[in-house]
Write a protein that holds these residues in place. Structure first.
Motif, PDB file in Angstrom:
ATOM      1  N   ARG B 162       0.833  -1.218   0.000  1.00 57.58           N
ATOM      2  CA  ARG B 162       0.000   0.000   0.000  1.00 57.58           C
ATOM      3  C   ARG B 162       0.858   1.255   0.000  1.00 57.58           C
ATOM      4  O   ARG B 162       0.472   2.282  -0.540  1.00 57.58           O
ATOM      5  CB  ARG B 162      -0.937   0.005   1.213  1.00 57.58           C
ATOM      6  CG  ARG B 162      -2.125  -0.922   1.009  1.00 57.58           C
ATOM      7  CD  ARG B 162      -3.142  -0.821   2.140  1.00 57.58           C
ATOM      8  NE  ARG B 162      -4.193  -1.801   1.892  1.00 57.58           N
ATOM      9  CZ  ARG B 162      -4.744  -2.569   2.832  1.00 57.58           C
ATOM     10  NH1 ARG B 162      -4.364  -2.464   4.104  1.00 57.58           N
ATOM     11  NH2 ARG B 162      -5.680  -3.446   2.524  1.00 57.58           N
ATOM     12  N   GLN B 163       2.029   1.141   0.629  1.00 60.95           N
ATOM     13  CA  GLN B 163       2.932   2.306   0.662  1.00 60.95           C
ATOM     14  C   GLN B 163       3.801   2.391  -0.590  1.00 60.95           C
ATOM     15  O   GLN B 163       4.746   3.164  -0.639  1.00 60.95           O
ATOM     16  CB  GLN B 163       3.789   2.261   1.934  1.00 60.95           C
ATOM     17  CG  GLN B 163       2.948   2.458   3.206  1.00 60.95           C
ATOM     18  CD  GLN B 163       3.800   2.462   4.468  1.00 60.95           C
ATOM     19  OE1 GLN B 163       4.967   2.824   4.446  1.00 60.95           O
ATOM     20  NE2 GLN B 163       3.203   2.068   5.588  1.00 60.95           N
ATOM     21  N   GLY B 164       3.489   1.551  -1.570  1.00 61.58           N
ATOM     22  CA  GLY B 164       4.126   1.698  -2.882  1.00 61.58           C
ATOM     23  C   GLY B 164       5.348   0.844  -3.138  1.00 61.58           C
ATOM     24  O   GLY B 164       6.079   1.082  -4.105  1.00 61.58           O
ATOM     25  N   ALA B 165       5.588  -0.151  -2.270  1.00 60.59           N
ATOM     26  CA  ALA B 165       6.795  -0.961  -2.450  1.00 60.59           C
ATOM     27  C   ALA B 165       6.732  -1.779  -3.741  1.00 60.59           C
ATOM     28  O   ALA B 165       5.736  -2.428  -4.031  1.00 60.59           O
ATOM     29  CB  ALA B 165       6.983  -1.890  -1.252  1.00 60.59           C
ATOM     30  N   GLN B 166       7.830  -1.724  -4.491  1.00 60.53           N
ATOM     31  CA  GLN B 166       7.980  -2.583  -5.676  1.00 60.53           C
ATOM     32  C   GLN B 166       8.542  -3.941  -5.267  1.00 60.53           C
ATOM     33  O   GLN B 166       8.198  -4.974  -5.831  1.00 60.53           O
ATOM     34  CB  GLN B 166       8.959  -1.912  -6.642  1.00 60.53           C
ATOM     35  CG  GLN B 166       9.456  -2.818  -7.751  1.00 60.53           C
ATOM     36  CD  GLN B 166       8.865  -2.459  -9.077  1.00 60.53           C
ATOM     37  OE1 GLN B 166       8.676  -1.289  -9.400  1.00 60.53           O
ATOM     38  NE2 GLN B 166       8.545  -3.458  -9.881  1.00 60.53           N
ATOM     39  N   ILE B 167       9.396  -3.898  -4.261  1.00 63.95           N
ATOM     40  CA  ILE B 167       9.965  -5.121  -3.701  1.00 63.95           C
ATOM     41  C   ILE B 167       9.654  -5.124  -2.203  1.00 63.95           C
ATOM     42  O   ILE B 167       9.849  -4.104  -1.539  1.00 63.95           O
ATOM     43  CB  ILE B 167      11.500  -5.167  -3.891  1.00 63.95           C
ATOM     44  CG1 ILE B 167      11.856  -5.069  -5.377  1.00 63.95           C
ATOM     45  CG2 ILE B 167      12.090  -6.426  -3.265  1.00 63.95           C
ATOM     46  CD1 ILE B 167      13.344  -4.925  -5.623  1.00 63.95           C
ATOM     47  N   VAL B 168       9.162  -6.230  -1.696  1.00 61.92           N
ATOM     48  CA  VAL B 168       8.946  -6.351  -0.250  1.00 61.92           C
ATOM     49  C   VAL B 168       9.877  -7.437   0.278  1.00 61.92           C
ATOM     50  O   VAL B 168       9.870  -8.578  -0.210  1.00 61.92           O
ATOM     51  CB  VAL B 168       7.485  -6.710   0.092  1.00 61.92           C
ATOM     52  CG1 VAL B 168       7.311  -6.776   1.610  1.00 61.92           C
ATOM     53  CG2 VAL B 168       6.523  -5.702  -0.509  1.00 61.92           C
ATOM     54  N   ILE B 169      10.689  -7.049   1.249  1.00 64.43           N
ATOM     55  CA  ILE B 169      11.641  -7.979   1.859  1.00 64.43           C
ATOM     56  C   ILE B 169      11.240  -8.168   3.316  1.00 64.43           C
ATOM     57  O   ILE B 169      11.155  -7.192   4.072  1.00 64.43           O
ATOM     58  CB  ILE B 169      13.078  -7.428   1.763  1.00 64.43           C
ATOM     59  CG1 ILE B 169      13.500  -7.328   0.281  1.00 64.43           C
ATOM     60  CG2 ILE B 169      14.049  -8.315   2.535  1.00 64.43           C
ATOM     61  CD1 ILE B 169      14.799  -6.584   0.073  1.00 64.43           C
ATOM     62  N   THR B 170      10.977  -9.408   3.688  1.00 67.22           N
ATOM     63  CA  THR B 170      10.554  -9.672   5.061  1.00 67.22           C
ATOM     64  C   THR B 170      11.574 -10.539   5.782  1.00 67.22           C
ATOM     65  O   THR B 170      12.464 -11.126   5.163  1.00 67.22           O
ATOM     66  CB  THR B 170       9.204 -10.431   5.104  1.00 67.22           C
ATOM     67  OG1 THR B 170       9.426 -11.806   4.778  1.00 67.22           O
ATOM     68  CG2 THR B 170       8.196  -9.832   4.139  1.00 67.22           C
ATOM     69  N   GLY B 171      11.412 -10.606   7.103  1.00 66.73           N
ATOM     70  CA  GLY B 171      12.099 -11.614   7.889  1.00 66.73           C
ATOM     71  C   GLY B 171      11.207 -12.847   7.897  1.00 66.73           C
ATOM     72  O   GLY B 171      10.605 -13.197   6.883  1.00 66.73           O
ATOM     73  N   ARG B 172      11.066 -13.461   9.081  1.00 66.30           N
ATOM     74  CA  ARG B 172      10.223 -14.646   9.173  1.00 66.30           C
ATOM     75  C   ARG B 172       8.771 -14.261   8.911  1.00 66.30           C
ATOM     76  O   ARG B 172       8.232 -13.362   9.562  1.00 66.30           O
ATOM     77  CB  ARG B 172      10.367 -15.234  10.577  1.00 66.30           C
ATOM     78  CG  ARG B 172       9.609 -16.520  10.841  1.00 66.30           C
ATOM     79  CD  ARG B 172      10.355 -17.724  10.367  1.00 66.30           C
ATOM     80  NE  ARG B 172       9.932 -18.115   9.027  1.00 66.30           N
ATOM     81  CZ  ARG B 172      10.369 -19.189   8.404  1.00 66.30           C
ATOM     82  NH1 ARG B 172      11.254 -19.971   8.943  1.00 66.30           N
ATOM     83  NH2 ARG B 172       9.930 -19.479   7.215  1.00 66.30           N
ATOM     84  N   CYS B 173       8.159 -14.887   7.950  1.00 66.53           N
ATOM     85  CA  CYS B 173       6.713 -14.749   7.790  1.00 66.53           C
ATOM     86  C   CYS B 173       6.207 -16.056   7.192  1.00 66.53           C
ATOM     87  O   CYS B 173       6.992 -16.861   6.707  1.00 66.53           O
ATOM     88  CB  CYS B 173       6.347 -13.537   6.935  1.00 66.53           C
ATOM     89  SG  CYS B 173       6.600 -13.747   5.198  1.00 66.53           S
ATOM     90  N   THR B 174       4.923 -16.271   7.258  1.00 64.97           N
ATOM     91  CA  THR B 174       4.391 -17.540   6.760  1.00 64.97           C
ATOM     92  C   THR B 174       4.627 -17.622   5.252  1.00 64.97           C
ATOM     93  O   THR B 174       4.546 -16.620   4.546  1.00 64.97           O
ATOM     94  CB  THR B 174       2.885 -17.650   7.017  1.00 64.97           C
ATOM     95  OG1 THR B 174       2.224 -16.534   6.408  1.00 64.97           O
ATOM     96  CG2 THR B 174       2.588 -17.656   8.509  1.00 64.97           C
ATOM     97  N   ASP B 175       4.892 -18.827   4.778  1.00 64.00           N
ATOM     98  CA  ASP B 175       5.069 -19.024   3.341  1.00 64.00           C
ATOM     99  C   ASP B 175       3.789 -18.632   2.608  1.00 64.00           C
ATOM    100  O   ASP B 175       3.832 -18.046   1.530  1.00 64.00           O
ATOM    101  CB  ASP B 175       5.387 -20.494   3.040  1.00 64.00           C
ATOM    102  CG  ASP B 175       6.649 -20.963   3.739  1.00 64.00           C
ATOM    103  OD1 ASP B 175       7.399 -20.110   4.250  1.00 64.00           O
ATOM    104  OD2 ASP B 175       6.892 -22.188   3.767  1.00 64.00           O
ATOM    105  N   THR B 176       2.647 -18.952   3.203  1.00 65.85           N
ATOM    106  CA  THR B 176       1.375 -18.668   2.536  1.00 65.85           C
ATOM    107  C   THR B 176       1.118 -17.166   2.457  1.00 65.85           C
ATOM    108  O   THR B 176       0.482 -16.697   1.515  1.00 65.85           O
ATOM    109  CB  THR B 176       0.213 -19.339   3.277  1.00 65.85           C
ATOM    110  OG1 THR B 176       0.253 -18.954   4.655  1.00 65.85           O
ATOM    111  CG2 THR B 176       0.270 -20.847   3.170  1.00 65.85           C
ATOM    112  N   GLY B 177       1.632 -16.408   3.428  1.00 64.96           N
ATOM    113  CA  GLY B 177       1.421 -14.961   3.449  1.00 64.96           C
ATOM    114  C   GLY B 177       2.005 -14.263   2.233  1.00 64.96           C
ATOM    115  O   GLY B 177       1.487 -13.239   1.778  1.00 64.96           O
ATOM    116  N   LEU B 178       3.101 -14.811   1.680  1.00 71.49           N
ATOM    117  CA  LEU B 178       3.745 -14.201   0.513  1.00 71.49           C
ATOM    118  C   LEU B 178       2.782 -14.160  -0.670  1.00 71.49           C
ATOM    119  O   LEU B 178       2.796 -13.224  -1.468  1.00 71.49           O
ATOM    120  CB  LEU B 178       4.999 -15.001   0.108  1.00 71.49           C
ATOM    121  CG  LEU B 178       6.126 -15.162   1.142  1.00 71.49           C
ATOM    122  CD1 LEU B 178       7.222 -16.062   0.576  1.00 71.49           C
ATOM    123  CD2 LEU B 178       6.704 -13.821   1.551  1.00 71.49           C
TER     124      LEU B 178
END
Lengths: 115, 451
Positions: B162-178
């Motif tokens: 929503r804040q306009g990211a072209q690339i989102v890099i996360t730490g631990r998050c659920t595989d399904t969330g991606l």
């Protein structure tokens, strides 16, 4: 009675969560699913995996997919990185289950083309 | 309709896959999963040595290769490549973007999942972080903990988009969330639209292991699956109503069929009525599949229920040492020789007075996979590999074991071979401790940086 190995009726996939393994058993044809439900019980699977699975076995039904899910506790020699097994992740428990042989009556076998 | 492509099922998956997903046809999102349970502890170790490390380094050269096309075609990339250091990962990608002279590329950083420094405070506040499998409280192994991360879901990724990211890099998050995140973002699904959230979760589960839903590791008629060398990775064609089609790019190998999808749906699940994620509980017994074309399977009818008040926490801890030694014996009497060699090693270890938590012997080509279910091997079996593993909290015992394999060559049964790999390595065991934490105790942070 006719002896039918499970690998003729179903395919399977297995995996791990810690020391717990799960095996999805999927009927090749919808008409095979009732055979799996009737013959491949949790008790039968626990007995089949004697010496491999040291805990309880739970069975869940997914009629929408013609599939059963088995959860095998204490089945991976400690699981994950603790296990010393070649197959520490239980990837081949799927085909180990397909070694099971069930006995079905002759009329059912004839009807399903399993003679 | 939006197209979400998975390009990586785990860290170490096929390197060509994400490139082919971008270059092989139309997609709107590329998701890349890099984190397995043990990965976090490795990354913590790297970060302790160098504060600029601790993420999936492969992601950076991959972005160097793909970023121009992604910017050009407005393909957004979502990945948990950030590991335990998402901002360092983002910085490295920013450097790459500048090198490529791509200005104004926005990168969203999702953090806050790392609770290693807060563990004692959480325990003091009464959170026991009991092992979901054994019920033991974390205090039992507290001093051995290497990493501790909350599994966030799709929500912080959605916010970054929503804040306009072209690339989102996360730490631990659920595989399904991606996979679920772009659906929530594009379709504006609400927090309580349980069926849609469950449908997106099911889509995530199907594609989270990459080609394992497109014919890879598939037992159903495996020999008929075409061109695995060029296997296509999965693409979700998602609709606003929650239904979706699983497919792959034209001209790729592999297969998408109800059978390949069913195998993946049943992969690593427990109670199918309760597939729990931070967003919802998905009921896998409501999933309907329909083959709607060649390599196209429609998934619909998924029902969901409200989420639980907990996040899952993934904790890793040091649990001792292990080593595995192998030796090959040939015909005649290959199996008998391997068994005798095993007996000799065990006697020598016992005579040394060494104690282990476990000694496990397997005979490859005989019973390593199926144990007591395997039939007796043929009496003229051409060769057998002896494989002995040991585990102990005593490093010296495991180290001594590694020196008891090679002597078999000249002091045991004949035809010992296959030892060119040298002495077995002593490995540290980093074990996995799953637990739950109330959602109120962890807050994701979202930051946007720009090249």
């Amino acid at each position: 009675m006719v002896r039918v190995p499970l690998f003729k009726l179903a395919h399977a996939r297995s995996g791990d969560k810690g020391d717990t393994a799960n095996i999805g058993l999927i009927a090749y044809k919808p008409e095979y699913y009732p055979l799996l439900v009737e013959h491949v019980t949790a008790e039968r699977v626990k007995e089949h995996f004697r010496g491999i699975c040291h805990g309880d076995v739970e069975r869940y039904e997914l009629p929408n997919l013609g599939a059963l899910n088995f959860v095998l506790h204490h089945a991976l020699g400690g699981g994950g990185t603790i296990s010393l097994r070649t197959d520490a992740q239980g990837k081949t428990l799927s085909t180990a289950l397909l070694r099971m042989v069930i006995e079905i009556d002759e009329e059912t076998a004839r009807r399903l083309g399993l003679e | 309709m939006i197209r979400i492509a998975n390009g990586q099922g785990f860290w170490g998956d096929w390197r060509e896959a994400p490139i082919r997903q971008v270059e092989g046809g139309p997609i709107d999102y590329l998701t890349l999963d890099y984190l397995a349970e043990v990965t976090m502890s490795i990354m913590q170790k790297q970060k302790r040595r160098d504060p600029r490390l601790g993420y999936a380094k492969d992601f950076v050269p991959l972005m160097e290769r793909l970023l121009p096309q992604c910017v050009d075609r407005q393909i957004r990339v979502i990945s948990n490549a950030g590991g335990v250091n998402p901002s360092a990962c983002a910085e490295a990608v920013i450097d790459v973007a500048r090198k490529l002279d791509l200005r104004g590329v926005k990168i969203g950083i999702v953090a806050g999942d790392d609770i290693l420094d807060r563990l004692d405070a959480l325990i003091d506040a009464g959170h026991e972080l009991r092992d979901l499998d054994t019920g033991r409280p974390l205090s039992a192994i507290r001093e051995h903990v290497q990493s501790a991360n909350v599994y966030f879901g799709a929500a912080p990724i959605v916010e970054a988009l929503r804040q306009g990211a072209q690339i989102v890099i996360t730490g631990r998050c659920t595989d399904t969330g991606l996979t679920l995140a772009p659906m929530i973002f594009e379709f504006g699904w609400k927090d309580d639209e349980w069926d849609k959230l469950a449908a997106g979760t099911v889509a995530g589960h199907i594609v989270e292991c990459g080609a394992q839903c497109t014919g890879g590791n598939c037992q159903a008629d495996w020999q008929s699956i075409p061109d695995l060398a060029n296997i296509g990775f999965p693409i979700v064609e998602a609709e606003e109503d929650g239904s979706f089609i699983i497919t792959k790019h034209e001209g790729t190998g592999g297969r998408v069929s109800p059978a390949t999808i069913k195998e993946q749906l049943l992969y690593e699940i427990g109670d199918p009525r309760q597939y729990i994620t931070p967003e919802c509980i998905a009921d896998f017994t409501t999933i309907q599949l329909e083959e709607v074309g060649e390599n196209r399977v429609r998934v619909f009818g998924v029902k969901g229920r409200p989420a639980t008040p907990f996040y899952k926490v993934s904790i890793s801890y040091f649990a001792g040492y292990k080593a595995v030694g192998t030796m090959v014996y040939s015909w005649p009497d290959a199996y008998a020789k391997a068994r005798e060699a095993d007996r000799i090693v065990r006697q020598r270890l016992a005579d040394l007075g060494l104690e282990f938590d476990e000694i496990l012997t397997e005979f490859l080509a005989v019973n390593a996979c199926h144990g007591p279910l395997a039939p007796d091997p043929p009496s003229d079996i051409a060769e057998v590999q002896l494989r002995i593993g040991v585990r102990s909290t005593d490093w010296a015992a495991v180290d001594r074991f590694t020196r008891e394999i090679a002597p078999l060559i000249l002091t045991g049964p004949p035809t010992a071979t296959g030892f060119a790999g040298g002495r077995p390595r002593v490995e540290e065991i980093i074990a996995y401790w799953p637990a739950l934490l109330p959602k109120s105790e962890a807050e994701p942070s979202i930051e946007i940086v720009e090249s």
